[in-house]
Design a protein around this motif. Sequence first.
Motif: not given
Length: 530
Positions: A16-17, A19-21, A23-25
């Motif tokens: 999850a970290w 993906a957020r960092r 900005g993509q799947t």
Amino acid sequence: MDGVKAHVYVEEILLAWMARRLGQTVKWVEDRSEHLQSANHARDQLVKFSAAVGGDGRVLGLRAMVLSNIGAYAIRPHGPLLDPMTCAGLIPGPYDIRAYEYDSYALVTNRCPEGPYRGVGMVTAVLAHERMMDMIAARLGLDPAEVRRRNFVRPEQMPYTSSTGHPFESGNYTAALELALSAFDYSRAREEQSRARAEGRLVGIGLGSYVEFTGAGSSTFVGRGMVGIPGVDSARVWLEEDGRVHVQTSCPSIGQGVHTTFAQVAGAAVGVDPSSVVVEQTDTGKVANGTGSFQSRSSVVAATSAHRAAKQLRAEILEAAAWRLDHPPERLSIGGGDVTIDGRPSGVTLAQLATADPADNGGHRLDVSVTYDPVQASHPYGTHACMIEIDSGSGAVEVQQFVVAEDCGTVINPAIVDGQVVGGVAQGLGAVLLEEVSYGSDAQLLSGSFMDYLLPTAGEMPAVEVRHLVTPSTVHELGTKGIGEGGVIGSTAALANAIADALSVDGATLPYTPDRILSLIESATEPGFK
């Protein structure tokens, strides 16, 4: 990631970290061997017990020590505690044992972390107390069923608080045993066993009686020190623009058929056909917070929330229609997709109410949410009975008959209940005969694929006859107790007892693989073996 439940792995947080960092799947990929090596294992427990027993077979006192392998490190939030704590607390089982002492140890080793698996802690606890009942019967020359009768908590003792604090709200354990024995034709089975033994065949009969706890609320989890688990579950029931009732709960479907049961519960409470109810897969953006799908929470906690929300929705619908029709709500009812007055069409449909502005419905909002926190856990129970035969040449075990008598309280859907029971029996068969996480002397995993870690198939499964008692839970108005784990809890003990009976041995080391059975057969010929 899939294949495990209830706990959080560092990889999930990292994913999850990332993906957020980025900005993509981001997708996590692992093969089965990697999963078997690193995902949690379960039930690596050793239980030692001693009991003081009267000449009549009554257990006067019980002492147990539980050793649980929790692996090299903990998985969060409760991996190290679930098996050691739950097992020790349920070893007295459905029996009236007032003097009980235990020590429970969580042992750190160089193996995989321990985590929850269906019937967590309870499978081992029931195996222990059911082996004890059979060993008492053998030592005193009593029938195993009779020893259970003499030790059960009696119906007139309900509600009953066990020596470890479990509050059993209702039940008739003797009735479940008798129902299982009747369906099994116990006297006939013992006669067949005697004839088979006279012919030199290894035939065994096993019983497994159990009580479990399900659908716990916040007070139960706080009492167990599990403050990170909320213990509540929520349901939202509303009328959509097409006039159909929609349902969301905080207990998602994971294959246990809850969309069917929730539709039945909501449909009955609103007064519409269950086939017209739309149960949506859980979306945390649409329903309030809850605890989730484990511990039979769906049919106990989420179903109660859905029932209460649906009843309130029905009241809101009738109040809204009463505002429009200028008739008292007591004269109104719901028939199909319409509101009726004294059983006759009113001209107002559910779709019209759903699409109207709340002001046109007297301010009544046709969207209800309920969160339910049970005051205590519920306690389903049952008895399993089976007959097996062992091939003395190969060590193979054939299950010839299997009967289950269970009480899960109010039965919402018999087919789903039976499916849960049969699926649990399959897992019990796997635990007793096949499934084993094996390590070499160098601590390397030896069962890293399904070539080595064996699972039951349709070829090993017997026909399972399921009988039902209904003693409603007094914890909540639906009366359900849950059925998600009883199948594996009772079957593991019954099958293990049947094999021990066929081999005339004490104790039990699972699984009873062919090589272990052949070793026991060979040892039985040695002087002094037991």
